[in-house]
Design an enzyme around this catalytic site. Structure first.
Site, PDB file in Angstrom:
ATOM      1  N   ASP A   1       0.803  -1.219   0.000  1.00 21.09           N
ATOM      2  CA  ASP A   1       0.000   0.000   0.000  1.00 21.09           C
ATOM      3  C   ASP A   1       0.840   1.275   0.000  1.00 21.09           C
ATOM      4  O   ASP A   1       2.050   1.238   0.218  1.00 21.09           O
ATOM      5  CB  ASP A   1      -0.972  -0.010   1.200  1.00 21.09           C
ATOM      6  CG  ASP A   1      -0.333  -0.589   2.463  1.00 21.09           C
ATOM      7  OD1 ASP A   1       0.911  -0.560   2.580  1.00 21.09           O
ATOM      8  OD2 ASP A   1      -1.065  -1.076   3.336  1.00 21.09           O
TER       9      ASP A   1
ATOM     10  N   ASP B   1      -7.827  -2.967  14.258  1.00 23.53           N
ATOM     11  CA  ASP B   1      -9.208  -3.259  13.848  1.00 23.53           C
ATOM     12  C   ASP B   1      -9.286  -4.464  12.904  1.00 23.53           C
ATOM     13  O   ASP B   1     -10.314  -4.720  12.308  1.00 23.53           O
ATOM     14  CB  ASP B   1      -9.825  -2.020  13.174  1.00 23.53           C
ATOM     15  CG  ASP B   1      -9.019  -1.552  11.953  1.00 23.53           C
ATOM     16  OD1 ASP B   1      -8.039  -2.233  11.576  1.00 23.53           O
ATOM     17  OD2 ASP B   1      -9.372  -0.509  11.380  1.00 23.53           O
TER      18      ASP B   1
ATOM     19  N   HIS C   1      -7.421  -4.911  10.126  1.00 18.82           N
ATOM     20  CA  HIS C   1      -7.113  -4.693   8.703  1.00 18.82           C
ATOM     21  C   HIS C   1      -5.811  -5.390   8.308  1.00 18.82           C
ATOM     22  O   HIS C   1      -4.907  -5.555   9.119  1.00 18.82           O
ATOM     23  CB  HIS C   1      -7.097  -3.202   8.334  1.00 18.82           C
ATOM     24  CG  HIS C   1      -5.971  -2.391   8.900  1.00 18.82           C
ATOM     25  ND1 HIS C   1      -6.171  -1.251   9.661  1.00 18.82           N
ATOM     26  CD2 HIS C   1      -4.629  -2.512   8.808  1.00 18.82           C
ATOM     27  CE1 HIS C   1      -5.005  -0.732   9.993  1.00 18.82           C
ATOM     28  NE2 HIS C   1      -4.045  -1.477   9.492  1.00 18.82           N
TER      29      HIS C   1
ATOM     30  N   GLU D   1      -9.736  -1.965   5.382  1.00 14.08           N
ATOM     31  CA  GLU D   1     -10.388  -1.666   6.653  1.00 14.08           C
ATOM     32  C   GLU D   1     -11.631  -2.547   6.830  1.00 14.08           C
ATOM     33  O   GLU D   1     -12.108  -3.149   5.862  1.00 14.08           O
ATOM     34  CB  GLU D   1     -10.784  -0.184   6.679  1.00 14.08           C
ATOM     35  CG  GLU D   1      -9.613   0.783   6.592  1.00 14.08           C
ATOM     36  CD  GLU D   1      -8.834   0.920   7.904  1.00 14.08           C
ATOM     37  OE1 GLU D   1      -8.769  -0.052   8.681  1.00 14.08           O
ATOM     38  OE2 GLU D   1      -8.273   2.010   8.140  1.00 14.08           O
TER      39      GLU D   1
HETATM   40  C1  F6R Z   1       1.338  -1.598   6.160  1.00 13.30           C
HETATM   41  C2  F6R Z   1       0.061  -2.283   6.258  1.00 13.30           C
HETATM   42  C3  F6R Z   1      -0.751  -2.294   7.513  1.00 13.30           C
HETATM   43  C4  F6R Z   1       0.069  -2.546   8.772  1.00 13.30           C
HETATM   44  C5  F6R Z   1      -0.819  -2.458  10.004  1.00 13.30           C
HETATM   45  C6  F6R Z   1      -0.035  -2.659  11.282  1.00 13.30           C
HETATM   46  O1  F6R Z   1       1.893  -1.753   4.857  1.00 13.30           O
HETATM   47  O2  F6R Z   1      -0.347  -2.819   5.299  1.00 13.30           O
HETATM   48  O3  F6R Z   1      -1.732  -3.282   7.411  1.00 13.30           O
HETATM   49  O4  F6R Z   1       0.671  -3.806   8.690  1.00 13.30           O
HETATM   50  O5  F6R Z   1      -1.443  -1.216  10.043  1.00 13.30           O
HETATM   51  O6  F6R Z   1       0.854  -1.597  11.450  1.00 13.30           O
HETATM   52  P1  F6R Z   1       1.997  -1.642  12.546  1.00 13.30           P
HETATM   53  O7  F6R Z   1       2.928  -2.721  12.150  1.00 13.30           O
HETATM   54  O8  F6R Z   1       2.660  -0.299  12.473  1.00 13.30           O
HETATM   55  O9  F6R Z   1       1.332  -1.917  13.851  1.00 13.30           O
END
Ligand code: F6R
Length: 269
Positions: free
Chosen positions: A67, A136, A138, A143
């Site tokens: 992303d 959450d 994701h 989301e």
């Molecule tokens: C990032 C991504 C997100 C993160 C998630 C957890 O490329 O795709 O799904 O993996 O938001 O983020 P952290 O690791 O910062 O807790």
């Protein structure tokens, strides 16, 4: 779904690095799907160490990131282009032309998303997708409520994700509201998914993903449908798993032919 519970995030990062290394050594032209955020930092640090000290070669590897924020260019310090250069690409020998990250500055978002899907297909599909998980539930930036069949597209971040990610910006107001993300359906096509989660704050999301009902309300539960997903969690992130004793038992009692491997890249396990 295989669940590996490690004593610390550092052990988890090393376990994940072993799996990635095994793939890259077995298949030098491997296609890696990569994530950003805090979770994979230990893994990337280990891959850099293995590249420098043990000759792990990324020169023929192709990468696709999950992303990117809409509106942020590669030179913005909170962009995922910048993040990947800082934390991995700048320190290994991956060829710049084999690196793919969605373009947050594209003038035509639907066309860029379609082109991203086409590039994944042309590369032969993703061999191993590294994933983190949001509080959450994701994965990527899919989301809650995301279609479990979704493809690369624009998504609007939830308030919860904006708050969680404001630490990379000077304030929550600066966090872009929109992103381009691979879809859940795109992620499910990776041959292997490797999801990492560390810390108590991820315990509810991990329990929902592994043991909760399959639901778009927790997009990570789609991985229950994936034939080869390994989840690596530390004790804190595993705290709310009801079957944690079983996962430990499975791991401790792997048949000899599976022991060293954690993964073989030859077929299904
Ligand atoms: C990032 C991504 C997100 C993160 C998630 C957890 O490329 O795709 O799904 O993996 O938001 O983020 P952290 O690791 O910062 O807790």
């Amino acid at each position: 779904m295989e669940v590996i519970i490690t004593a610390t995030p550092e052990t988890g990062a090393r376990t994940a690095a072993r799996i990635v290394e095994k793939l890259v050594r077995a298949r030098p032209r491997a296609v890696l799907g990569l994530a950003t955020g805090s979770t994979p930092l230990g893994l990337y640090g280990e891959l850099i160490r293995r590249h420098r000290e043990e000759g792990l070669d990324f020169s023929r590897v192709t990468t696709f990131n999950l992303d990117e924020y809409i509106g942020l260019g590669a030179d913005h310090p909170a962009s995922y282009h910048y993040f990947m250069h800082e934390h991995l690409f700048g320190a290994i020998n991956v060829s710049p032309e084999r690196i793919h990250i969605p373009d947050g500055k594209t003038a035509d978002i639907p066309a860029a998303c379609e082109a991203y899907e086409a590039a994944i297909r042309e590369a032969g599909g993703i061999d191993l997708q590294v994933l983190g998980i949001g509080h959450d539930g994701h994965i990527g930036f899919n989301e809650p409520g995301s279609s479990l069949a979704s493809r690369t597209r624009l998504k609007t971040l939830t308030q919860k994700t904006i708050e969680a990610n404001q630490r990379f910006f000077t304030s929550a107001d600066e966090v872009p509201r929109h992103v381009i993300t691979m879809g859940v359906g795109t992620i499910l096509e990776a041959r292997v998914c490797l999801l990492l989660a560390f810390g108590e704050s991820k315990a509810d999301a991990v329990a929902a993903m592994v043991e909760g009902p399959l639901s778009a309300s927790c997009p990570a539960t789609a991985l229950q449908w994936h034939p080869r997903t390994t989840v690596i969690v530390d004790e804190a992130a595993a705290a709310r798993l009801r079957r944690s004793d079983y996962y430990r038992y499975v791991h401790a009692n792997k048949p000899a032919w599976q022991q060293d491997a954690t993964f073989s890249f030859g077929g299904h396990e």
